[in-house]
Design a protein around this motif. Structure first.
Motif, PDB file in Angstrom:
ATOM      1  N   ARG A   1     -22.373  27.776 -11.013  1.00  0.00           N
ATOM      2  CA  ARG A   1     -23.257  28.513 -11.930  1.00  0.00           C
ATOM      3  C   ARG A   1     -22.459  29.147 -13.068  1.00  0.00           C
ATOM      4  O   ARG A   1     -22.854  29.087 -14.227  1.00  0.00           O
ATOM      5  CB  ARG A   1     -24.057  29.575 -11.159  1.00  0.00           C
ATOM      6  N   ALA A   2     -21.309  29.749 -12.730  1.00  0.00           N
ATOM      7  CA  ALA A   2     -20.500  30.439 -13.737  1.00  0.00           C
ATOM      8  C   ALA A   2     -19.933  29.479 -14.776  1.00  0.00           C
ATOM      9  O   ALA A   2     -19.843  29.803 -15.958  1.00  0.00           O
ATOM     10  CB  ALA A   2     -19.364  31.208 -13.064  1.00  0.00           C
TER      11      ALA A   2
ATOM     12  N   GLY B   1     -20.991  27.557  -5.054  1.00  0.00           N
ATOM     13  CA  GLY B   1     -22.193  27.873  -5.835  1.00  0.00           C
ATOM     14  C   GLY B   1     -21.905  28.822  -6.982  1.00  0.00           C
ATOM     15  O   GLY B   1     -22.407  28.642  -8.098  1.00  0.00           O
ATOM     16  N   TYR B   2     -21.084  29.827  -6.713  1.00  0.00           N
ATOM     17  CA  TYR B   2     -20.743  30.805  -7.746  1.00  0.00           C
ATOM     18  C   TYR B   2     -20.045  30.127  -8.925  1.00  0.00           C
ATOM     19  O   TYR B   2     -20.415  30.341 -10.087  1.00  0.00           O
ATOM     20  CB  TYR B   2     -19.849  31.901  -7.149  1.00  0.00           C
ATOM     21  N   LEU B   3     -19.051  29.305  -8.628  1.00  0.00           N
ATOM     22  CA  LEU B   3     -18.309  28.634  -9.698  1.00  0.00           C
ATOM     23  C   LEU B   3     -19.183  27.631 -10.455  1.00  0.00           C
ATOM     24  O   LEU B   3     -19.079  27.527 -11.684  1.00  0.00           O
ATOM     25  CB  LEU B   3     -17.079  27.918  -9.132  1.00  0.00           C
TER      26      LEU B   3
ATOM     27  N   TYR C   1     -19.443  30.241  -0.462  1.00  0.00           N
ATOM     28  CA  TYR C   1     -19.804  31.219  -1.491  1.00  0.00           C
ATOM     29  C   TYR C   1     -19.319  30.763  -2.870  1.00  0.00           C
ATOM     30  O   TYR C   1     -20.077  30.753  -3.834  1.00  0.00           O
ATOM     31  CB  TYR C   1     -19.213  32.599  -1.156  1.00  0.00           C
ATOM     32  N   PHE C   2     -18.047  30.359  -2.940  1.00  0.00           N
ATOM     33  CA  PHE C   2     -17.452  30.073  -4.242  1.00  0.00           C
ATOM     34  C   PHE C   2     -17.933  28.781  -4.877  1.00  0.00           C
ATOM     35  O   PHE C   2     -17.949  28.683  -6.100  1.00  0.00           O
ATOM     36  CB  PHE C   2     -15.921  30.092  -4.167  1.00  0.00           C
TER      37      PHE C   2
ATOM     38  N   PRO D   1     -16.350  22.980  -7.891  1.00  0.00           N
ATOM     39  CA  PRO D   1     -17.380  23.343  -6.914  1.00  0.00           C
ATOM     40  C   PRO D   1     -17.719  22.198  -5.951  1.00  0.00           C
ATOM     41  O   PRO D   1     -17.879  22.427  -4.747  1.00  0.00           O
ATOM     42  CB  PRO D   1     -18.585  23.709  -7.784  1.00  0.00           C
TER      43      PRO D   1
ATOM     44  N   LYS E   1     -31.580  33.859   2.963  1.00  0.00           N
ATOM     45  CA  LYS E   1     -30.175  34.215   2.732  1.00  0.00           C
ATOM     46  C   LYS E   1     -29.672  35.170   3.811  1.00  0.00           C
ATOM     47  O   LYS E   1     -28.534  35.066   4.261  1.00  0.00           O
ATOM     48  CB  LYS E   1     -30.002  34.811   1.340  1.00  0.00           C
TER      49      LYS E   1
END
Length: 189
Positions: free
Chosen positions: A53-54, A49-51, A46-47, A5, A133
């Motif tokens: 958190r995931a 932050g997503y990654l 997008y990715f 990330p 957002k």
């Protein structure tokens, strides 16, 4: 520290000089390449932050760099779209009264960054609202459409869509900026 990330976030920062170079004297190819790079940077936004958190790898570095990456990319693209001309026709991509919307976005980014820094010193966190957002979404669509419009002046609807989204983003920018300011004022002497 250099997790995937964070590397994605850093890639957005390193993409900014390339975007500026592509938009310097763009021509059709420059605008198309800038549009593709801008879209790729948006996907990494997008990715990252997503990654984080995931994977449970949210880091202080990522929390620090993510908003900076967003702001420098947006600021650089806005400045370049005000200063460069469309591939055909020679008109700036953002011109006339539309510069006001771009300035509102730029000035809010500076003001909110300063406010967040001030509040951080007081250990006050200001979460990103849903409205913020939406502002970011309209802003990203606007800038992407306006970059593409530089390459496609024969499709005026692309330019019009970009300008409409730019004004919507500017309106939401004022609303969310006011929300942040209200929170900040509560913590000032």
């Amino acid at each position: 520290m250099l997790s995937l990330p964070n590397l994605l976030t850093l890639s957005r920062i390193f993409a900014v000089p390339i975007l500026v170079a592509l938009l310097w004297h763009p021509g059709w190819v420059g605008y198309v390449l800038a549009f593709l790079l801008y879209c790729l940077a948006g996907i990494t936004d997008y990715f990252d932050g997503y990654l984080a958190r995931a994977q449970g790898t949210v880091s202080k570095l990522g929390i620090f760099l993510d908003p900076i990456a967003d702001k420098i990319m947006v600021a650089a693209v806005i400045v370049m779209l005000i200063s460069t001309e469309q591939a055909i026709g020679g008109h700036p991509v953002i011109a006339g009264w539309h510069v006001v919307a771009a300035l509102v976005i730029l000035l809010r980014e500076i003001a909110v960054s300063g406010l967040r820094e001030f509040l951080a010193q007081l250990s006050v966190s200001v979460p990103v609202s849903r409205l913020a957002k939406w502002k970011t979404t309209f802003q990203m669509v606007a800038l992407g459409a306006l970059i593409l419009a530089g390459a496609l002046p024969e499709w005026p609807w692309v330019h019009a869509l970009g300008l409409v989204c730019l004004w919507l983003a500017a309106g939401l920018t004022l609303l969310t900026g006011w929300d942040y300011l209200r929170v900040g004022l509560r913590h000032m002497d």
